[in-house]
Design a protein around this motif. Structure first.
Motif, mmCIF file in Angstrom:
data_model
loop_
_atom_site.group_PDB
_atom_site.id
_atom_site.type_symbol
_atom_site.label_atom_id
_atom_site.label_comp_id
_atom_site.label_asym_id
_atom_site.label_seq_id
_atom_site.Cartn_x
_atom_site.Cartn_y
_atom_site.Cartn_z
ATOM 1 N N UNK A 23 23.156 -2.881 -10.053
ATOM 2 C CA UNK A 23 23.875 -3.623 -9.007
ATOM 3 C C UNK A 23 25.191 -2.973 -8.595
ATOM 4 N N UNK A 24 26.040 -2.522 -9.522
ATOM 5 C CA UNK A 24 27.319 -1.953 -9.083
ATOM 6 C C UNK A 24 27.192 -0.658 -8.288
ATOM 7 N N UNK A 55 31.065 0.558 -18.898
ATOM 8 C CA UNK A 55 30.218 -0.041 -19.930
ATOM 9 C C UNK A 55 28.910 -0.437 -19.264
ATOM 10 N N UNK A 56 27.824 0.253 -19.629
ATOM 11 C CA UNK A 56 26.559 0.105 -18.917
ATOM 12 C C UNK A 56 25.420 -0.161 -19.894
ATOM 13 N N UNK A 57 24.248 -0.432 -19.334
ATOM 14 C CA UNK A 57 23.029 -0.510 -20.131
ATOM 15 C C UNK A 57 22.398 0.867 -20.252
ATOM 16 N N UNK A 58 21.694 1.090 -21.347
ATOM 17 C CA UNK A 58 21.079 2.412 -21.553
ATOM 18 C C UNK A 58 20.002 2.709 -20.507
ATOM 19 N N UNK A 59 19.484 1.668 -19.872
ATOM 20 C CA UNK A 59 18.426 1.873 -18.883
ATOM 21 C C UNK A 59 18.952 2.391 -17.549
ATOM 22 N N UNK A 60 20.256 2.498 -17.377
ATOM 23 C CA UNK A 60 20.796 2.953 -16.094
ATOM 24 C C UNK A 60 20.301 4.358 -15.755
ATOM 25 N N UNK A 62 20.295 8.867 -16.318
ATOM 26 C CA UNK A 62 21.207 10.001 -16.189
ATOM 27 C C UNK A 62 21.804 10.099 -14.786
ATOM 28 N N UNK A 63 21.025 9.813 -13.756
ATOM 29 C CA UNK A 63 21.535 9.922 -12.385
ATOM 30 C C UNK A 63 22.659 8.923 -12.142
ATOM 31 N N UNK A 64 22.471 7.683 -12.606
ATOM 32 C CA UNK A 64 23.519 6.672 -12.446
ATOM 33 C C UNK A 64 24.765 7.052 -13.230
ATOM 34 N N UNK A 65 24.582 7.556 -14.442
ATOM 35 C CA UNK A 65 25.733 7.957 -15.250
ATOM 36 C C UNK A 65 26.511 9.082 -14.572
ATOM 37 N N UNK A 67 26.702 9.632 -11.389
ATOM 38 C CA UNK A 67 27.396 9.046 -10.240
ATOM 39 C C UNK A 67 28.685 8.361 -10.679
ATOM 40 N N UNK A 68 28.641 7.671 -11.803
ATOM 41 C CA UNK A 68 29.829 6.985 -12.303
ATOM 42 C C UNK A 68 30.911 7.980 -12.718
ATOM 43 N N UNK A 69 30.523 9.030 -13.405
ATOM 44 C CA UNK A 69 31.506 10.035 -13.810
ATOM 45 C C UNK A 69 32.149 10.689 -12.597
ATOM 46 N N UNK A 70 31.389 10.855 -11.526
ATOM 47 C CA UNK A 70 31.925 11.426 -10.294
ATOM 48 C C UNK A 70 32.943 10.494 -9.656
ATOM 49 N N UNK A 71 32.707 9.176 -9.719
ATOM 50 C CA UNK A 71 33.659 8.200 -9.178
ATOM 51 C C UNK A 71 35.010 8.338 -9.876
ATOM 52 N N UNK A 72 34.989 8.482 -11.203
ATOM 53 C CA UNK A 72 36.239 8.681 -11.947
ATOM 54 C C UNK A 72 36.898 9.993 -11.546
ATOM 55 N N UNK A 73 36.108 11.032 -11.437
ATOM 56 C CA UNK A 73 36.639 12.349 -11.062
ATOM 57 C C UNK A 73 37.324 12.301 -9.702
ATOM 58 N N UNK A 74 36.772 11.500 -8.788
ATOM 59 C CA UNK A 74 37.317 11.421 -7.425
ATOM 60 C C UNK A 74 38.728 10.843 -7.370
#
Length: 335
Positions: A23-24, A55-60, A62-65, A67-74
């Motif tokens: 969802x996020x 803090x995510x579920x393991x089912x998210x 690698x692609x979602x993870x 994307x999240x790391x990129x958001x922090x990098x931005x």
């Protein structure tokens, strides 16, 4: 300053869209919900954001993870991924990122987009953002004392206590203090309504002398279900109307009218159609012989011979030849 974003929930009220996309990470006005949130939090802080913990579920996956790391990098921060394997409440979700509970910390649950016009005062013990709601039974709420501080935290009161709902954004001057209070709840199995609640940790901290201040926002936009998310898309586009009134030069338009504000992604093709107002069209999508308004269409989706409004359509979907209020998941074909 660190930011912790608990977002491991399954998003059941957003199905079928959350069957393939957490969802996020569902886009609103062209960006994932959580990206709006992290960007807005960063903008209201004078201090540099050092780490963003998701803090995510393991089912998210690698692609979602990534994307999240990129958001922090931005925003110039280090992104970190933590897992919540069991839904045990808000306090437990925050504690899953315990290594990041150090120094100044913002905790923000990732189903909220907000608009505010202030800079965070990092010298306060804590700030809890609240908003008036019609039915407070579904929220943690606060009571405000005469001196303006928060006098009480109550989780989902069934009898009226206050209509000031906690919107899921918190600031703590001392993350180690919060960590210790949550650990106490977990070690002693102190639950409220069957879960470890952040409001219980806040109440304990208040009782030990910490002063929490209520924070208010100009607009609180929920993304809890399809209708709310479509409305949030409308409001974000309207609030940034000037930006979303520009035509994307990478879109291919043939006999097309775009009524702003709209987000039009790269390589979108619009032919013999009217799009807008309040439409988000994701990258590579195609609209032909159609009228689309007040809707979210994700990436690489085809819409033909249709008249749709108030709708959400996922990625790699195809919809042909109907007038409707739609909620269609990724990879669906409707003819």
């Amino acid at each position: 300053m660190n930011i912790i974003v608990p977002m491991a929930g399954m998003g059941k009220r957003m199905r079928p869209h959350t069957l393939t996309t957490p969802k996020p990470l569902i886009p609103v006005a062209g960006k994932p919900i959580v990206e709006h949130l992290v960007h807005d939090l960063s903008a209201m802080c004078d201090e540099k954001i050092e780490e963003v913990a998701f803090v995510i579920g393991r089912s998210f996956g690698a692609e979602a993870e990534a994307s999240l790391l990129k958001i922090a990098e931005n925003i110039g921060a280090i992104g970190k991924i933590f897992y919540q394997d069991e839904a045990l409440g808000t306090a437990h979700a925050v504690y899953c990122a315990e290594p990041c509970l150090r120094g100044n910390v913002i905790v923000a649950f990732a189903d909220t987009i907000f608009r505010a016009d202030f800079t965070l005062d990092a010298g306060k013990d804590g700030v809890i953002w609240v908003n008036k709601v019609a039915d407070p039974k579904q929220f943690g709420v606060v009571k405000i004392a005469a001196d303006g501080h928060i006098s009480e935290f109550v989780e989902k009161p069934q009898e009226f206590v206050s209509d000031l709902a906690i919107i899921g954004i918190y600031y703590f001057k001392d993350g180690d203090n919060l960590s210790a209070e949550i650990k106490y709840l977990l070690d002693n199995d102190i639950k409220d309504k069957g879960e470890y609640q952040l409001t219980n940790a806040l109440e304990n901290m208040k009782n030990k002398g910490l002063k929490f201040h209520p924070g208010t926002v100009k607009e609180w936009l929920d993304c809890g279900n399809k209708a709310a998310t479509v409305y949030t898309n409308e409001r974000v586009l309207e609030l940034e109307r000037e930006r979303y009134s520009q035509t994307n030069p990478n879109a291919k338009l043939t006999n097309a009218q775009i009524i702003p504000p709209c987000f039009i992604g790269d390589n979108v093709t619009i032919t013999n159609s009217v799009v807008g107002p309040y439409v988000s069209l994701g990258e590579g999508s195609k609209v032909e012989n159609s009228v689309v308004s007040n809707s979210i269409v994700q990436k690489h989706t085809s819409i033909k011979n249709a008249n749709i409004t108030g709708s959400m359509i996922g990625s790699y979907a195809s919809f042909t030849g109907k007038q409707d209020d739609l909620s269609i998941s990724d990879y669906s074909v409707v003819e």
